[in-house]
Design an enzyme around this catalytic site. Structure first.
Site, PDB file in Angstrom:
ATOM      1  N   ASN A 110      37.198  68.999  -2.790  1.00  0.00           N
ATOM      2  CA  ASN A 110      38.270  69.260  -1.817  1.00  0.00           C
ATOM      3  C   ASN A 110      38.284  68.142  -0.776  1.00  0.00           C
ATOM      4  O   ASN A 110      37.239  67.579  -0.454  1.00  0.00           O
ATOM      5  CB  ASN A 110      38.008  70.600  -1.120  1.00  0.00           C
ATOM      6  CG  ASN A 110      39.065  70.933  -0.081  1.00  0.00           C
ATOM      7  OD1 ASN A 110      40.264  70.793  -0.340  1.00  0.00           O
ATOM      8  ND2 ASN A 110      38.642  71.366   1.097  1.00  0.00           N
ATOM      9  N   HIS A 112      39.249  67.400   3.218  1.00  0.00           N
ATOM     10  CA  HIS A 112      39.434  68.174   4.443  1.00  0.00           C
ATOM     11  C   HIS A 112      39.591  67.213   5.625  1.00  0.00           C
ATOM     12  O   HIS A 112      38.829  66.246   5.742  1.00  0.00           O
ATOM     13  CB  HIS A 112      38.226  69.098   4.654  1.00  0.00           C
ATOM     14  CG  HIS A 112      38.374  69.986   5.837  1.00  0.00           C
ATOM     15  ND1 HIS A 112      39.194  71.100   5.838  1.00  0.00           N
ATOM     16  CD2 HIS A 112      37.854  69.906   7.087  1.00  0.00           C
ATOM     17  CE1 HIS A 112      39.153  71.672   7.027  1.00  0.00           C
ATOM     18  NE2 HIS A 112      38.345  70.965   7.810  1.00  0.00           N
TER      19      HIS A 112
END
Ligand code: GAR
Length: 189
Positions: A110, A112
């Site tokens: 991911n 971020h």
């Protein structure tokens, strides 16, 4: 013969990170192809970007499923069928649940918009600006059951001494696009 790795990109909105990854695959900077784009927001701009590139899309509305497990079961079967090696969350604004983690943990990353472990969750940039932060950054991490808490793979910082979240987003997104492609390239080696 070299094996081209298969990526899935999950997104919920604009899809500028999706574009960066798909373009890097298309022009050979990544020895990979995006074989599936998953979007949980019907109507999101990322869908048109995937369609324009001929990338298969799975667009779903979570509220039409009885549970997270139900839609994640469908997603896992699509990932399996496409032979996906790496799942890249790119502005997928949904917590990954047990079904997806059980099948793909260790193969999900991911991006971020903060220097984790600071400012986890949604609105990270707005939280950081409200705090008066002077050094901002981007993190890429493995996804596990701890929200934005998986082991960090890459980070890049930048200085900003102001109070305009839009400006932080603008600076940060440029960094995101480069960092995501570089990090995926390293992981695929
Ligand atoms: C990105 O800035 C990404 O860091 C952020 O959403 C944006 C998506 O932009 N993700 C999160 O906040 C996850 N908690 P994009 O749709 O243009 O790629």
């Amino acid at each position: 013969m070299e094996t081209v790795k298969k990526l899935a990109v999950f997104a919920s909105g604009t899809g500028s990170n999706f574009e960066a990854i798909a373009d890097a695959c298309a022009d050979g900077r990544l020895d990979a192809g995006v074989v599936l784009m998953v979007c949980d927001k019907p109507g999101a701009p990322v869908i048109g970007k995937a369609e324009a590139r001929g990338i298969p899309c799975f667009v779903f509305s979570p509220k039409e499923y009885p549970s997270k497990a139900a839609f994640e079961t469908e997603i896992v079967s699509l990932l399996d069928a496409a032979g996906v090696d790496l799942v890249c969350l790119a502005g997928y604004m949904r917590i990954v649940g047990d079904v997806l983690l059980k099948a793909y943990e260790g193969r999900i990353i991911n991006i971020h918009p903060s220097l984790l472990p600071a400012f986890k969750g949604a609105h990270a940039v707005e939280q950081a600006v409200a705090y008066g932060v002077k050094v901002y950054g981007i993190s890429i991490h493995w996804v596990n059951s701890d929200l934005d808490g998986g082991r960090i793979i890459a980070q890049r910082a930048f200085e900003y001494d102001g109070n305009d979240p839009a400006e932080v987003h603008r600076i940060g997104q440029k960094i995101e696009h480069a960092l995501y492609v570089e990090t995926i390239a390293k992981l695929l080696k």
